[in-house]
Scaffold this motif. Structure first.
Motif, short mmCIF file in Angstrom:
data_model
loop_
_atom_site.label_atom_id
_atom_site.label_comp_id
_atom_site.label_asym_id
_atom_site.label_seq_id
_atom_site.Cartn_x
_atom_site.Cartn_y
_atom_site.Cartn_z
N UNK A 206 25.09 37.79 43.50
CA UNK A 206 23.99 38.19 44.31
C UNK A 206 23.72 39.65 44.64
N UNK A 207 24.51 40.32 45.39
CA UNK A 207 24.43 41.69 45.68
C UNK A 207 24.34 42.54 44.45
N UNK A 208 25.21 42.21 43.26
CA UNK A 208 25.11 42.91 42.17
C UNK A 208 23.87 42.89 41.45
N UNK B 233 18.70 49.07 50.79
CA UNK B 233 17.84 47.70 50.52
C UNK B 233 18.68 46.41 49.94
N UNK B 234 19.66 46.92 49.13
CA UNK B 234 20.62 45.91 48.76
C UNK B 234 21.44 45.27 49.91
N UNK B 235 21.87 46.12 50.73
CA UNK B 235 22.41 45.72 52.06
C UNK B 235 21.82 44.92 52.85
N UNK B 236 20.51 45.19 52.95
CA UNK B 236 19.76 44.40 53.81
C UNK B 236 19.28 42.91 53.28
N UNK C 219 17.81 58.36 46.41
CA UNK C 219 17.42 57.27 45.71
C UNK C 219 18.78 56.11 45.81
N UNK C 220 19.78 56.87 45.48
CA UNK C 220 21.05 55.92 45.61
C UNK C 220 21.06 55.32 47.11
N UNK C 221 20.98 56.20 47.96
CA UNK C 221 21.19 55.67 49.29
C UNK C 221 20.07 54.56 49.98
N UNK D 135 20.51 37.09 52.68
CA UNK D 135 20.95 35.83 51.91
C UNK D 135 22.30 35.41 52.60
N UNK D 136 23.20 36.15 52.72
CA UNK D 136 24.46 35.43 53.34
C UNK D 136 24.63 35.06 54.80
N UNK D 137 23.74 35.71 55.61
CA UNK D 137 23.82 34.99 57.11
C UNK D 137 23.17 33.56 57.08
N UNK D 138 22.06 33.56 56.25
CA UNK D 138 21.58 32.50 56.04
C UNK D 138 22.39 31.29 55.62
#
Length: 439
Positions: free
Chosen positions: A62-64, A280-283, A273-275, A288-291
């Motif tokens: 998912x995060x990837x 955004x990926x972390x958010x 851009x990387x930051x 998804x994972x807290x749900x």
């Protein structure tokens, strides 16, 4: 005792409709009912259940995949694709709309991030379509529908989550969804082509002067650059899965690294851009994972109270046939999509109905693709279709919410028609996995 699981289920839906956060609703209601039913010993079971979910190797994809999608959005690939495809098909009536569908398909197979795709295509193609006299309803409907193709065309986060919950190989889910996904794209293109022939005034062709100016430069070099980059990534990710070289999680890592390299070669990679991509990926991943953690608590309590067994007994006593139960589930999921998000539906409904489908002996791969196709419609159905919100946020003032809602109706009908086709012809899902596995 028998009615408690259903009271809990109803409480969750009621609180969600009242606007409470999904993860906190699932977790909070589950903890209250868990303590009432099992006492405080419940808290000894819950951490183990959540830990098991968080260490699930499959869900690492998912995060990837999210990272890959967000990074490609920043690379400018979508802009180049839209400009190139628009000119290639511009001399046809409906050419711009056809280009939007094809670009949506390519972005779906290389990013799978609905919000990014809809916003990008809305910003790039909607002003051009309106400027050239396209009907606002047709233009917005085409963009919103094309932007959601990432939910059914692999690699798709929806397919990853469904595969994990249904205990079906994510690789098989990807392969099984290919034919239905591409057939849906064909139906979109067929609708636009026929509409262009019947009502040409809705979609004028691009002026010949603009097309000549495009061809006067280096069109083939532009076309190759626009196509090779996303196709390379698609082949690397999906090809490695279909060939059996990599698991979906490993292929997701290939995709994430490939997106990073492509952005670098496009000269768009920088620290900022990387930051931005990592934030955004972390958010998105955290959401998804807290749900998923709340859903794990819900599933633990629901099954601990034997809710799945009671539901199965009710269906058996009612003499439901598998076909009738499937119809009820599909209609329920479609209606739920009007009001709640696809992630909520996956984590609340699917764990409840999956054991019943298993008891009926129904192919869970087929059910998973059916659910994915159904859930895709949840992005398009008013009043809470997320694609509609994304698109409205970037439309000009002259495009109203009514234009967007009316424009999406034909595409929802096409999706429902596709859903019926998959139900009538399960081979659309099972044929390719059987072929690749040699069965």
């Amino acid at each position: 005792m028998e009615i408690l699981p259903f009271i809990m289920f109803a409480a969750v839906f009621l609180l969600l409709l009242l606007g409470y956060p999904v993860a906190l609703t699932l977790g909070g209601v589950s903890v209250i009912f868990g303590v009432l039913t099992f006492g405080f010993d419940f808290f000894a079971l819950l951490p183990l259940r959540i830990w098991g979910t968080m260490t699930n190797y499959v869900l690492l994809a998912v995060p990837l995949f999210v990272f890959m999608g967000v990074m490609l959005e920043k690379s400018g690939i979508a802009e180049k694709l839209l400009e190139t495809m628009g000119m290639l098909f511009g001399r046809f009536r409906g050419g711009l709309a056809i280009a939007v569908v094809i670009v949506g398909t390519l972005l779906a197979a290389s990013t799978g991030i609905v919000g990014a795709t809809v916003v990008t295509m809305g910003l790039m193609s909607l002003p051009a379509m309106l400027k050239r006299g396209y009907d606002p309803e047709l233009a917005t409907g085409t963009i919103a529908a094309s932007g959601t193709l990432g939910q059914i065309i692999p690699p798709s986060i929806v397919l990853v989550l469904l595969g994990s919950i249904l205990n079906v190989s994510v690789g098989d889910m990807f392969v099984g969804a290919m034919v239905p996904g591409l057939l849906l794209v064909f139906l979109y293109l067929l609708y636009i082509t026929l509409l262009g022939a019947i009502r040409p005034g809705l979609m004028p062709a691009i002026p010949v002067a603009e097309i000549r100016a495009f061809k006067g430069g280096t069109p083939w070099r532009t076309v190759i650059e626009a196509f090779v980059i996303p196709f390379t990534l698609v082949i690397a990710v999906l090809g490695s899965i279909f060939a059996g070289i990599a698991s979906p999680t490993e292929a997701a890592a290939i995709g994430a690294f490939g997106a990073l390299l492509l952005t670098f070669f496009q000269r768009k990679l920088s620290f900022d851009v990387l930051k931005s991509v990592m934030q955004e990926t972390t958010w998105l991943t955290s959401m998804v994972f807290i749900i998923l953690a709340g859903a794990s608590a819900f599933s633990l309590v629901f099954r601990g109270m034997h809710g799945d067994r009671y539901l199965s007994e009710m269906i058996v006593q009612a003499n439901f046939q598998p076909e009738l139960f499937l119809a009820i589930v599909m209609i329920g999921v479609f209606i739920a999509g009007f009001f709640i998000d696809f992630i909520e539906i996956i984590f609340i409904v699917v764990p409840v109905v999956a054991p019943i489908f298993t008891a009926f002996g129904v192919d869970l791969l087929w059910v998973g693709v059916l659910l994915a196709m159904n859930l895709q419609a949840s992005f398009l159905t008013p009043p809470f279709g997320f694609s509609l919100f994304y698109l409205k946020g970037v439309t000009p003032k002259e495009v109203t919410t009514g234009h967007i809602y009316r424009g999406i109706i034909p595409f929802i009908i096409i999706q429902l028609f596709m859903l019926v086709l998959i139900i009538l012809f399960p081979e659309l899902v099972t044929w390719l996995p059987d072929l690749l596995s040699g069965r």
